[in-house]
Design an enzyme around this catalytic site. Structure first.
Site, PDB file in Angstrom:
ATOM      1  N   ASN A  29       1.066  -1.049   0.007  1.00  0.00           N
ATOM      2  CA  ASN A  29       0.118  -0.066   0.269  1.00  0.00           C
ATOM      3  C   ASN A  29       1.092   1.204  -0.004  1.00  0.00           C
ATOM      4  OD1 ASN A  29      -1.654   2.086   0.490  1.00  0.00           O
ATOM      5  ND2 ASN A  29      -2.362   1.368   2.476  1.00  0.00           N
ATOM      6  N   TRP A  30       1.021   1.858  -1.141  1.00  0.00           N
ATOM      7  CA  TRP A  30       2.001   2.976  -1.252  1.00  0.00           C
ATOM      8  C   TRP A  30       1.659   4.203  -0.584  1.00  0.00           C
ATOM      9  CZ3 TRP A  30       4.327   2.746  -6.965  1.00  0.00           C
ATOM     10  CH2 TRP A  30       5.197   1.561  -7.081  1.00  0.00           C
ATOM     11  N   LYS A  31       0.197   4.243  -0.284  1.00  0.00           N
ATOM     12  CA  LYS A  31      -0.401   5.557   0.205  1.00  0.00           C
ATOM     13  C   LYS A  31      -0.282   6.766  -0.727  1.00  0.00           C
ATOM     14  CE  LYS A  31      -0.089   3.121   4.627  1.00  0.00           C
ATOM     15  NZ  LYS A  31      -0.151   3.153   6.229  1.00  0.00           N
TER      16      LYS A  31
ATOM     17  N   HIS B 276      -9.790   1.291   4.848  1.00  0.00           N
ATOM     18  CA  HIS B 276      -8.409   1.458   5.580  1.00  0.00           C
ATOM     19  C   HIS B 276      -8.755   2.230   6.728  1.00  0.00           C
ATOM     20  CE1 HIS B 276      -4.075   2.451   6.432  1.00  0.00           C
ATOM     21  NE2 HIS B 276      -3.823   1.589   5.722  1.00  0.00           N
TER      22      HIS B 276
ATOM     23  N   GLU C  61      -6.832   4.688   7.577  1.00  0.00           N
ATOM     24  CA  GLU C  61      -6.608   6.101   7.442  1.00  0.00           C
ATOM     25  C   GLU C  61      -7.878   6.694   6.701  1.00  0.00           C
ATOM     26  OE1 GLU C  61      -2.894   5.616   5.394  1.00  0.00           O
ATOM     27  OE2 GLU C  61      -2.035   4.913   7.382  1.00  0.00           O
TER      28      GLU C  61
ATOM     29  N   GLU D 102      -5.413  -4.789  10.374  1.00  0.00           N
ATOM     30  CA  GLU D 102      -4.510  -3.967  10.684  1.00  0.00           C
ATOM     31  C   GLU D 102      -4.595  -3.243  11.957  1.00  0.00           C
ATOM     32  OE1 GLU D 102      -2.441  -2.909   6.656  1.00  0.00           O
ATOM     33  OE2 GLU D 102      -4.154  -1.436   7.019  1.00  0.00           O
TER      34      GLU D 102
ATOM     35  N   GLY E  45       2.612   2.243  10.797  1.00  0.00           N
ATOM     36  CA  GLY E  45       3.577   3.341  10.704  1.00  0.00           C
ATOM     37  C   GLY E  45       4.229   3.885  11.812  1.00  0.00           C
TER      38      GLY E  45
ATOM     39  N   SER F 165       3.593  -2.145  10.379  1.00  0.00           N
ATOM     40  CA  SER F 165       4.929  -2.180  10.251  1.00  0.00           C
ATOM     41  C   SER F 165       5.533  -3.638   9.910  1.00  0.00           C
ATOM     42  CB  SER F 165       5.479  -1.999  11.878  1.00  0.00           C
ATOM     43  OG  SER F 165       4.992  -0.583  12.061  1.00  0.00           O
TER      44      SER F 165
ATOM     45  N   GLY G 298       2.828  -1.030   4.130  1.00  0.00           N
ATOM     46  CA  GLY G 298       2.910   0.282   3.644  1.00  0.00           C
ATOM     47  C   GLY G 298       4.272   0.598   3.510  1.00  0.00           C
ATOM     48  N   GLY G 299       5.148   1.379   4.548  1.00  0.00           N
ATOM     49  CA  GLY G 299       6.367   1.852   4.354  1.00  0.00           C
ATOM     50  C   GLY G 299       7.422   0.888   3.277  1.00  0.00           C
TER      51      GLY G 299
HETATM   52  P1  13P Z   1       3.135   0.282   7.561  1.00  0.00           P
HETATM   53  O1  13P Z   1       3.523  -0.910   7.150  1.00  0.00           O
HETATM   54  O2  13P Z   1       3.701   1.595   7.105  1.00  0.00           O
HETATM   55  O3  13P Z   1       2.946   0.199   8.800  1.00  0.00           O
HETATM   56  O4  13P Z   1       1.631   0.640   7.024  1.00  0.00           O
HETATM   57  C1  13P Z   1       0.688  -0.494   7.264  1.00  0.00           C
HETATM   58  C2  13P Z   1      -0.528  -0.033   6.385  1.00  0.00           C
HETATM   59  O5  13P Z   1      -1.367   0.707   6.728  1.00  0.00           O
HETATM   60  C3  13P Z   1      -0.871  -0.763   5.120  1.00  0.00           C
HETATM   61  O6  13P Z   1      -2.126  -0.561   4.740  1.00  0.00           O
END
Ligand code: 13P
Length: 252
Positions: A9-11, A94, A96, A166, A172, A212, A233-234
């Protein structure tokens, strides 16, 4: 046997050039889609350039969609449009989106129906806040989110749905749930799906862990019985880390 699924997920990261560079660096190294489903979910405007460069072994997804297929909804993106671009997957609900943009279990349910109507493969996210976990409310929160998200969704429709657990406190933050915590919640989710849809659906539905995830912890997480992949994500922004993590899932 459930096929593992690793989704990045590149956000709201990467420009067009950076996205193309990523595709160039990973495309030769993606394992066969017979062994693992590998997905990158990116911002909508870069979708077209990614789709042009995707192969069978790396597919592209969106991070959101509107619950209507067309109409006067300025700034929204329709499932119909995503499908017309050959987008395969879409992340729905998600944390967010829920916490920053006010999405609710009800909108998640409507978006899920829009995704299914347009033959997109939904990745439906659920997860609790730290305070809820500390107050022993995790299972209650997951139950409410899942019952809300899947209202009026049939067992047949469940075949094409991926769930992502999640925990919000692990996103994050560098604070991963332990593999045991992740497994415990994913097992609870599978049990709940069994109560709602029966054993066959519960056995086949894929449940990812997200929060994470990185090369240093993916092996331990993916080894767990009820965890069928990761939503990352990251660490998914880095081509080498992404390659490592999809290959870790192959070993499952
Ligand atoms: P991180 O891997 O950066 O913690 O993000 C997780 C996430 O929200 C994937 O959708």
């Amino acid at each position: 046997m459930r096929k593992p699924i690793i989704a990045g997920n590149w956000k709201m990261f990467k420009t067009r050039d950076e996205a193309i560079e990523f595709m160039y660096q990973v495309s030769e190294s993606m394992p066969s889609n017979q062994l693992v489903d590998s997905v990158i979910c990116a911002q909508a405007p870069m979708m077209r350039c990614l789709i042009k460069r995707q192969g069978q072994n790396l597919r592209i997804g969106a991070q959101n969609l509107c619950y209507e297929d067309q109409g006067a909804y300025t700034g929204e993106i329709s499932g119909q449009l995503l499908k017309s671009y050959n987008v395969d997957y879409v992340i729905i609900g998600h944390s967010e989106r829920r916490n920053i943009f006010g999405e609710t279990d009800e909108t998640v349910n409507k978006k899920l129906k829009a995704a299914l109507r347009n033959e997109l493969l939904p990745i439906v996210c659920v997860g609790e806040h730290l305070e809820e976990r500390e107050n022993n409310l995790t299972n209650k929160v997951l139950t409410k989110q899942i019952k809300g998200a899947f209202a009026d969704i049939s067992a047949i429709e469940m075949e094409n749905i991926v769930l992502a657990y999640e925990p919000i406190w692990a996103i994050g933050t560098g604070k991963t749930a332990t593999a045991e915590q992740a497994e415990e919640s994913c097992a609870f989710i599978r049990k709940l799906i069994k109560e709602m849809y029966g054993l066959v659906v519960a056995d086949q539905i894929r449940i990812q862990y997200g929060g994470s995830v990185k090369p240093a912890n993916i092996d331990e997480i993916i080894a767990k019985e009820n965890i069928d992949g990761a939503l990352i994500g990251g660490a998914s922004l880095d081509p080498e880390k992404f390659i490592y993590m999809v290959n870790a899932a192959v070993k499952k």
